[in-house]
Each structure stands twice: as structure tokens, then as C-alpha cells.
Design a protein around this motif. Structure first.
Motif, PDB file in Angstrom:
ATOM      1  N   GLU A  52      18.261  -0.934  -1.859  1.00  0.00           N
ATOM      2  CA  GLU A  52      16.845  -0.155  -1.377  1.00  0.00           C
ATOM      3  C   GLU A  52      16.389  -0.197  -2.859  1.00  0.00           C
ATOM      4  O   GLU A  52      16.960  -0.290  -4.020  1.00  0.00           O
ATOM      5  N   PRO A  53      14.961  -0.007  -3.033  1.00  0.00           N
ATOM      6  CA  PRO A  53      14.350   0.015  -4.140  1.00  0.00           C
ATOM      7  C   PRO A  53      14.785   1.208  -5.265  1.00  0.00           C
ATOM      8  O   PRO A  53      14.945   2.407  -4.719  1.00  0.00           O
ATOM      9  N   GLY A  54      14.875   0.757  -6.291  1.00  0.00           N
ATOM     10  CA  GLY A  54      15.473   1.696  -7.585  1.00  0.00           C
ATOM     11  C   GLY A  54      14.554   1.929  -8.520  1.00  0.00           C
ATOM     12  O   GLY A  54      13.496   1.319  -8.698  1.00  0.00           O
ATOM     13  N   PRO A  55      14.639   3.243  -9.436  1.00  0.00           N
ATOM     14  CA  PRO A  55      13.626   3.567 -10.125  1.00  0.00           C
ATOM     15  C   PRO A  55      13.648   2.850 -11.605  1.00  0.00           C
ATOM     16  O   PRO A  55      14.942   2.540 -11.941  1.00  0.00           O
ATOM     17  N   PHE A  64      10.261  -8.921  -0.713  1.00  0.00           N
ATOM     18  CA  PHE A  64       9.513  -9.370  -1.833  1.00  0.00           C
ATOM     19  C   PHE A  64      10.424 -10.233  -2.687  1.00  0.00           C
ATOM     20  O   PHE A  64       9.776 -11.100  -3.457  1.00  0.00           O
ATOM     21  N   TYR A  65      11.709 -10.261  -2.418  1.00  0.00           N
ATOM     22  CA  TYR A  65      12.580 -11.020  -3.267  1.00  0.00           C
ATOM     23  C   TYR A  65      13.302 -11.997  -2.686  1.00  0.00           C
ATOM     24  O   TYR A  65      14.167 -12.917  -3.141  1.00  0.00           O
ATOM     25  N   ALA A  94       0.641  -1.333   0.061  1.00  0.00           N
ATOM     26  CA  ALA A  94      -0.005   0.037  -0.039  1.00  0.00           C
ATOM     27  C   ALA A  94       0.810   1.065  -0.032  1.00  0.00           C
ATOM     28  O   ALA A  94       0.417   2.320  -0.324  1.00  0.00           O
ATOM     29  N   ASN A  95       1.917   1.113   0.563  1.00  0.00           N
ATOM     30  CA  ASN A  95       2.819   2.489   0.647  1.00  0.00           C
ATOM     31  C   ASN A  95       4.144   2.296  -0.333  1.00  0.00           C
ATOM     32  O   ASN A  95       4.975   3.349  -0.152  1.00  0.00           O
ATOM     33  N   ARG A  96       4.225   1.332  -1.176  1.00  0.00           N
ATOM     34  CA  ARG A  96       5.061   1.167  -2.084  1.00  0.00           C
ATOM     35  C   ARG A  96       5.129   2.486  -3.114  1.00  0.00           C
ATOM     36  O   ARG A  96       4.317   3.225  -3.318  1.00  0.00           O
ATOM     37  N   PHE A 107       9.221   2.037  -8.936  1.00  0.00           N
ATOM     38  CA  PHE A 107      10.369   1.702  -8.200  1.00  0.00           C
ATOM     39  C   PHE A 107      10.277   0.042  -7.918  1.00  0.00           C
ATOM     40  O   PHE A 107       9.372  -0.500  -8.261  1.00  0.00           O
ATOM     41  N   SER A 108      11.315  -0.603  -7.822  1.00  0.00           N
ATOM     42  CA  SER A 108      11.443  -1.814  -7.468  1.00  0.00           C
ATOM     43  C   SER A 108      10.875  -2.086  -6.154  1.00  0.00           C
ATOM     44  O   SER A 108      10.857  -1.255  -5.433  1.00  0.00           O
TER      45      SER A 108
END
Length: 428
Positions: free
Chosen positions: A389-392, A37-38, A25-27, A31-32
Motif C-alpha cells: 500500500e502507498p507508503g510515506p 501506477f506501477y 485526485a484522491n491520492r 505518499f507513493s
């Protein structure tokens, strides 16, 4: 109370469900995903329960079970499934679990049987799942009709077999109709698997799909594939050059004249079908771009048909050319382990060694699959780091990845919500 009911009430994944829903909900869109999740075991279990046990999955091709008693099997997490051609010619799917003491019935990947017989105690089932024999030791009052195999939802179209473990599977009719339309020229009742491979990638299944949904990496990684493949994803690709658009327009006119469907069709973010040209002068995904099979598929009269690309989330992508097709199935094994199965299809009358050489037919995608395996595994190793960290994503180069992650997030949230509602009802 039934112990199985106790398991449902005392859900060990309840904290993970809440945390997953909050993360999704807050992702940050575009972005990855966050690291768990992985690589997290609990989140992998949720993926299996909320995606792979609830969505329609590509299981195999109808040509793999051509006659009565032909069967194939697959493993959906902890759920073995058998798919069999019945006496009536219909395709049936069952939990591959004997109703006696739970042993697997069919232990090989594929085969042909007169009846489904459990190797443990020889309980015997008809091809439609009815229990026929359980031995005299079960007593004279034993009711055979109460112990048939448990069915699995199954649908077929355009030569494809889809299964769903859900009690109420999502809608799939629009995809089935599209497959029948787009694959009609290929006469999918008259194809065969010429060769197949299965590799295990040490990477999360979402990384395998993400890698497939973009060609940002192609120029640096796939020299064999780029002997024939255009890097543009479809005719609407925002990177498409004027020269490519002109080629598309010319080829679409040729395909119209042949009566071969080419229109881009999207069914939400889950499915896409589109025919796109290969490089000028090439007609197939082979090393030299020339036909890998002398006998064309179905009623096709030309090998120069580009590639019909078919996407089905969460677990399949496909390429259809005039001379052969390549179909892919993705099945998660663990949080960081995924099996990718590839099958090369040709006309059923094509003769190995005369019309096609299996080694040459598979060479491009064997190389590409191995290259993609290494990319996904290096991606996994980096994501496992505390520095991740999640990247674009690039909206231009990776719009297909964005669509996949959006689809996954939406389906997870929706299915998690339904699971929570069912649990509340069970608790009264």
C-alpha cells in the motif's frame, strides 16, 4: 467514417482514464502512488499516451549527428522516431515510418545516409522529409509532395535534442535558454560520445526516476559513487551541514572567478539546474575522484568544478564535470520494464587510450547503474505484492521524489482532462 476516427470515439481506455483521474485526485500527497501506477498495463498505456506522447523528451545529443545525413533513432512506445541532420545543418525529426506501407525507414540506432531510403520498396526521401522517388509504378499522376515524412516537433539547445509527439507541445523555451547559459563553457558543439551503455531494468519507469531523485539509499548501495559524490541534492538541501554550506560558498566564489554558472535554477518541478561541489579533494566521478579525461571540456581551465546537475522530467538526469559529462535517458518499454541509456561525453579532440580509458571512465556509473537496477527491481517485486500500500516519503531525504510524483500527477490530470475534452468535441 475513417476507422481511425472510430478508434478515437470508442476509446478502450475510457474506464481506465476515469479511474486514473479519480485515483490521482484522491491520492495522499507525500505518499507513493497506488499499485496500478506501477504495474497495470492499462495505466502504462495512459502513461505513454498522456506523458511520453505529449511532453518534451530528451532524445539525444547534437554531437551524435555532427554532419549532413547523420541520424539517430529511438522508440517512444509504439512510435519509432528518426532524428537527422539536414542539408542546411538543421536538425529534423520525423516519424520513422514510410508513407508507402508504413515500414520503418531507418532500422539501426544510428548511422549516416545521403537520403532516407525505405528498405522495403526503396521510396526515397530528402533529409528534410520530402518524398523524392516512389517508382514509376505509382502512375504518372502520383503527387510526390503529398507523401512527405510526417514531422515530429524537435528543439535543440546546449547540445541537447528534445522531441515531442504532441500536436501542441508544452512550453520549453525557458529550459532551452538555461541550457545554453549553463553549458556555454563546455562548448557543446565540440564534444563527442566516448562510450555508452544501455540496460533494461525490470521495473516501472516511475520507480527508476523515483530512485534517482533521492540519495536516501546511497550510503548503503553506492560505494563507488560516494568516492566523489556529496549526498546533498543541491545547495538548498534541508540536510546540508554547516561544513557543506561553507564548502559551497567557497566553491561558488571560485566558480564566479572562472565565469562558470552555478546558481540553482528551478523551472517548475520539471527542470532543475545546479552546480554542487564534489567531496573535498575530488574533481570527477571516477574511482579515485581524479579526472577521467586529461583534456578538459570546452573552454574550461580547471577540472575542479564540482558537478553541474541537470534534471529534465520525465526522462533525463545529467552530471557535468570539468573533464567529462554523464547523460542519462529513460524510456519505458512496458509496465514493468524500462531502458536506461547512459552516455559519457568528452572533448571531441580527446584521444581514446591517450587522454581517457573508456573502461575507467565508465566504471563508477556502470556499477551505480547496476546497483540502481537491482534496487528498482526489488522495489517492483514488493509493489506487485497484495501486501503493498502507498507508503510515506521523507520530506527531508525524499523531497525530490515528492516533487517528481507531484509533477507526474499534475501533468497526468491536466493531460487526461484535455484528452477528455478532445474526445467530447470529436463526439459532437
Amino acid at each position: 467514417m475513417d476507422p481511425m476516427s472510430l478508434d478515437r470515439l470508442d476509446d478502450p481506455l475510457a474506464p481506465a482514464r476515469e479511474a486514473t483521474a479519480e485515483l490521482l485526485a484522491n491520492r495522499r500527497r507525500g505518499f507513493s502512488l497506488p499499485q496500478p501506477f506501477y504495474n497495470d498495463e492499462r495505466l502504462f498505456q495512459l502513461d505513454m499516451q498522456e506523458i511520453f506522447e505529449k511532453e518534451w523528451l530528451f532524445a539525444g545529443m547534437t554531437c551524435e549527428i555532427p554532419t549532413k545525413g547523420s541520424f539517430i533513432t529511438l522508440e517512444i512506445g509504439d512510435n519509432p522516431v528518426v532524428i537527422v541532420r539536414g542539408n542546411d545543418g538543421e536538425v529534423h525529426a520525423f516519424h520513422n515510418v514510410c508513407r508507402h506501407r508504413g515500414s520503418r525507414l531507418c532500422v539501426s540506432d544510428k548511422g549516416k545516409v545521403a537520403k532516407l531510403v525505405c528498405p522495403y520498396h526503396q521510396w526515397t526521401y530528402e533529409l528534410d522529409g520530402r518524398l523524392l522517388f516512389a517508382g514509376t509504378d505509382m502512375g504518372k499522376d502520383f503527387d510526390l509532395s503529398a507523401y512527405g515524412l510526417k514531422p515530429v516537433n524537435v528543439r535543440t539547445a546546449g547540445g541537447y535534442i528534445f522531441v515531442s509527439l504532441a500536436d501542441e507541445p508544452p512550453a520549453i523555451d525557458e529550459l532551452l535558454e538555461a541550457l545554453e547559459h549553463y553549458l556555454a563553457p563546455y562548448d557543446m558543439d565540440n564534444v563527442k560520445v566516448a562510450v555508452e551503455s544501455s540496460i533494461v531494468e525490470q521495473a516501472n519507469w516511475k520507480l527508476v526516476i523515483e530512485n534517482n531523485r533521492e540519495c536516501y539509499h546511497c550510503s548503503g548501495s553506492h560505494p563507488e559513487l560516494l568516492n566523489s559524490l556529496q549526498e546533498f541534492d543541491d545547495s538548498d538541501d534541508p540536510r546540508a551541514t554547516p561544513a557543506y554550506k561553507a564548502l559551497v560558498e567557497r566553491k561558488q566564489g571560485e566558480w564566479d572567478a572562472m565565469g562558470v554558472p552555478w546558481q540553482l535554477k528551478r523551472i517548475g518541478k520539471r527542470n532543475r539546474l545546479t552546480r554542487t561541489p564534489l567531496l573535498e579533494g575530488t574533481v570527477s566521478m571516477t574511482m579515485d575522484g581524479q579526472p577521467g579525461c586529461k583534456k578538459l571540456m570546452g573552454r574550461l581551465q580547471s577540472a575542479d568544478l564540482g558537478a553541474l546537475r541537470i534534471l529534465h522530467l520525465p526522462n533525463s538526469w545529467n552530471h557535468y564535470m570539468g573533464d567529462h559529462a554523464v547523460v542519462f535517458r529513460v524510456m519505458p518499454i512496458g509496465p514493468q520494464q524500462t531502458r536506461v541509456t547512459t552516455k559519457w561525453l568528452v572533448h571531441k579532440d580527446a584521444v581514446e587510450g591517450v587522454d581517457y580509458d573508456p573502461a575507467q571512465l565508465r566504471r563508477v556509473w556502470d556499477a551505480t547503474n547496476d546497483q540502481d537496477r537491482r534496487l528498482a527491481e526489488e522495489n517492483q517485486r514488493g509493489i506487485n505484492s497484495k501486501g503493498y500500500e502507498p507508503g510515506p516519503y521523507s520530506e527531508t531525504f525524499e523531497f525530490g521524489v515528492i516533487d517528481f510524483i507531484d509533477w507526474y500527477s499534475e501533468r497526468m490530470l491536466e493531460n487526461l482532462g484535455r484528452s477528455a475534452s478532445h474526445l467530447q468535441l470529436a463526439q459532437g
